[in-house]
Motif scaffolding. Structure first.
Motif, mmCIF file in Angstrom:
data_model
loop_
_atom_site.group_PDB
_atom_site.id
_atom_site.type_symbol
_atom_site.label_atom_id
_atom_site.label_comp_id
_atom_site.label_asym_id
_atom_site.label_seq_id
_atom_site.Cartn_x
_atom_site.Cartn_y
_atom_site.Cartn_z
ATOM 1 N N VAL A 12 -25.328 4.840 23.963
ATOM 2 C CA VAL A 12 -24.655 3.728 23.277
ATOM 3 C C VAL A 12 -25.684 2.815 22.606
ATOM 4 C CG1 VAL A 12 -23.203 1.691 23.595
ATOM 5 C CG2 VAL A 12 -22.641 3.809 24.781
ATOM 6 N N GLU A 13 -26.806 2.592 23.256
ATOM 7 C CA GLU A 13 -27.835 1.698 22.711
ATOM 8 C C GLU A 13 -28.630 2.319 21.573
ATOM 9 O OE1 GLU A 13 -30.225 0.648 26.071
ATOM 10 O OE2 GLU A 13 -28.685 -0.660 26.914
ATOM 11 N N GLU A 14 -28.914 3.630 21.643
ATOM 12 C CA GLU A 14 -29.762 4.300 20.661
ATOM 13 C C GLU A 14 -29.168 5.657 20.268
ATOM 14 O OE1 GLU A 14 -33.629 4.661 22.408
ATOM 15 O OE2 GLU A 14 -33.807 2.519 22.743
ATOM 16 N N PRO A 15 -27.995 5.672 19.622
ATOM 17 C CA PRO A 15 -27.355 6.950 19.278
ATOM 18 C C PRO A 15 -28.024 7.629 18.082
ATOM 19 C CG PRO A 15 -26.107 5.149 18.361
ATOM 20 C CD PRO A 15 -27.211 4.532 19.191
ATOM 21 N N ASP A 16 -27.784 8.929 17.944
ATOM 22 C CA ASP A 16 -28.194 9.657 16.747
ATOM 23 C C ASP A 16 -27.107 9.556 15.678
ATOM 24 O OD1 ASP A 16 -30.613 10.450 17.882
ATOM 25 O OD2 ASP A 16 -29.707 12.226 18.784
ATOM 26 N N PHE A 17 -25.854 9.533 16.112
ATOM 27 C CA PHE A 17 -24.702 9.396 15.216
ATOM 28 C C PHE A 17 -23.682 8.464 15.863
ATOM 29 C CE2 PHE A 17 -26.167 13.787 14.765
ATOM 30 C CZ PHE A 17 -26.349 13.888 13.387
ATOM 31 N N ILE A 18 -22.902 7.777 15.040
ATOM 32 C CA ILE A 18 -21.726 7.063 15.510
ATOM 33 C C ILE A 18 -20.570 7.486 14.624
ATOM 34 C CG2 ILE A 18 -20.579 4.846 15.859
ATOM 35 C CD1 ILE A 18 -23.287 3.589 16.350
ATOM 36 N N LEU A 19 -19.499 7.945 15.259
ATOM 37 C CA LEU A 19 -18.285 8.355 14.555
ATOM 38 C C LEU A 19 -17.169 7.393 14.899
ATOM 39 C CD1 LEU A 19 -18.365 12.160 15.484
ATOM 40 C CD2 LEU A 19 -19.355 11.070 13.472
ATOM 41 N N LEU A 29 -23.120 9.633 19.685
ATOM 42 C CA LEU A 29 -23.630 10.970 19.977
ATOM 43 C C LEU A 29 -25.143 10.941 20.005
ATOM 44 C CD1 LEU A 29 -21.315 12.841 17.515
ATOM 45 C CD2 LEU A 29 -21.288 13.164 19.976
ATOM 46 N N LYS A 30 -25.713 11.586 21.006
ATOM 47 C CA LYS A 30 -27.168 11.688 21.108
ATOM 48 C C LYS A 30 -27.521 13.108 21.530
ATOM 49 C CE LYS A 30 -31.152 9.168 22.745
ATOM 50 N NZ LYS A 30 -31.564 8.681 21.433
ATOM 51 N N LYS A 31 -28.488 13.689 20.841
ATOM 52 C CA LYS A 31 -28.930 15.039 21.199
ATOM 53 C C LYS A 31 -29.534 14.987 22.593
ATOM 54 C CE LYS A 31 -31.066 19.064 19.352
ATOM 55 N NZ LYS A 31 -30.386 19.908 18.433
ATOM 56 N N PHE A 32 -28.989 15.778 23.501
ATOM 57 C CA PHE A 32 -29.427 15.743 24.899
ATOM 58 C C PHE A 32 -30.473 16.809 25.178
ATOM 59 C CE2 PHE A 32 -28.990 16.422 29.484
ATOM 60 C CZ PHE A 32 -29.143 15.120 29.913
ATOM 61 N N ASP A 33 -30.228 17.996 24.682
ATOM 62 C CA ASP A 33 -31.198 19.073 24.775
ATOM 63 C C ASP A 33 -30.994 19.992 23.577
ATOM 64 O OD1 ASP A 33 -29.034 20.780 25.470
ATOM 65 O OD2 ASP A 33 -29.420 20.561 27.601
ATOM 66 N N GLU A 34 -31.574 21.181 23.594
ATOM 67 C CA GLU A 34 -31.518 22.086 22.449
ATOM 68 C C GLU A 34 -30.097 22.425 22.027
ATOM 69 O OE1 GLU A 34 -33.523 23.539 19.819
ATOM 70 O OE2 GLU A 34 -34.686 22.101 20.938
ATOM 71 N N ARG A 35 -29.174 22.519 22.967
ATOM 72 C CA ARG A 35 -27.835 23.014 22.675
ATOM 73 C C ARG A 35 -26.722 21.990 22.830
ATOM 74 N NH1 ARG A 35 -27.487 28.305 26.214
ATOM 75 N NH2 ARG A 35 -27.063 29.604 24.413
ATOM 76 N N ARG A 36 -26.998 20.839 23.431
ATOM 77 C CA ARG A 36 -25.913 19.908 23.764
ATOM 78 C C ARG A 36 -26.155 18.503 23.236
ATOM 79 N NH1 ARG A 36 -25.389 19.898 30.076
ATOM 80 N NH2 ARG A 36 -27.587 19.497 29.828
ATOM 81 N N PHE A 37 -25.041 17.850 22.958
ATOM 82 C CA PHE A 37 -25.028 16.433 22.638
ATOM 83 C C PHE A 37 -24.285 15.712 23.744
ATOM 84 C CE2 PHE A 37 -25.822 18.113 18.479
ATOM 85 C CZ PHE A 37 -26.551 17.127 17.822
ATOM 86 N N LEU A 38 -24.703 14.492 24.025
ATOM 87 C CA LEU A 38 -23.957 13.629 24.919
ATOM 88 C C LEU A 38 -23.086 12.748 24.035
ATOM 89 C CD1 LEU A 38 -23.276 12.474 27.693
ATOM 90 C CD2 LEU A 38 -25.316 11.036 27.517
ATOM 91 N N ALA A 39 -21.781 12.776 24.258
ATOM 92 C CA ALA A 39 -20.824 11.966 23.503
ATOM 93 C C ALA A 39 -20.296 10.874 24.418
ATOM 94 C CB ALA A 39 -19.681 12.834 23.007
ATOM 95 N N VAL A 40 -20.326 9.636 23.927
ATOM 96 C CA VAL A 40 -19.833 8.490 24.693
ATOM 97 C C VAL A 40 -18.801 7.774 23.825
ATOM 98 C CG1 VAL A 40 -20.404 6.348 25.873
ATOM 99 C CG2 VAL A 40 -22.039 8.242 25.878
ATOM 100 N N ILE A 41 -17.589 7.688 24.315
ATOM 101 C CA ILE A 41 -16.529 6.976 23.604
ATOM 102 C C ILE A 41 -16.456 5.574 24.186
ATOM 103 C CG2 ILE A 41 -14.074 6.931 23.032
ATOM 104 C CD1 ILE A 41 -14.131 9.997 23.333
ATOM 105 N N TYR A 42 -16.515 4.585 23.293
ATOM 106 C CA TYR A 42 -16.545 3.193 23.749
ATOM 107 C C TYR A 42 -15.853 2.290 22.732
ATOM 108 C CZ TYR A 42 -20.345 2.397 20.400
ATOM 109 O OH TYR A 42 -21.090 2.293 19.257
#
Length: 78
Positions: A12-19, A29-42
């Protein structure tokens, strides 16, 4: 997601994208590792206050279905 508390807050503080989400919610959305993003809805209540609705890992980004609100600028390598 309890073990990822700090990762959720950092997303939430430092996202790669905000939709834009439904009913005024935002999706960070923030890239978590090579294959996954962490998505936080707020939701933001004010500039200094808000709350997290849910968080999850995803491999698929649906950028064509959602409205991109913000994207981190990539630094050029020199």
């Amino acid at each position: 997601m309890a073990g990822f508390y700090d990762d959720v807050l950092q997303t939430v503080e430092e996202p790669d994208f905000i939709l834009s989400g439904y009913q005024g919610a935002l999706i960070a959305l923030k890239k978590f590792d090579e294959r996954r993003f962490l998505a936080v809805i707020y939701k933001e209540v004010s500039e200094a206050d808000g709350f997290i609705i849910t968080a999850y890992f995803t491999r698929k980004l649906k950028l064509e279905r959602e409205v991109l609100v913000w994207q981190r600028q990539q630094l050029k390598k020199q």
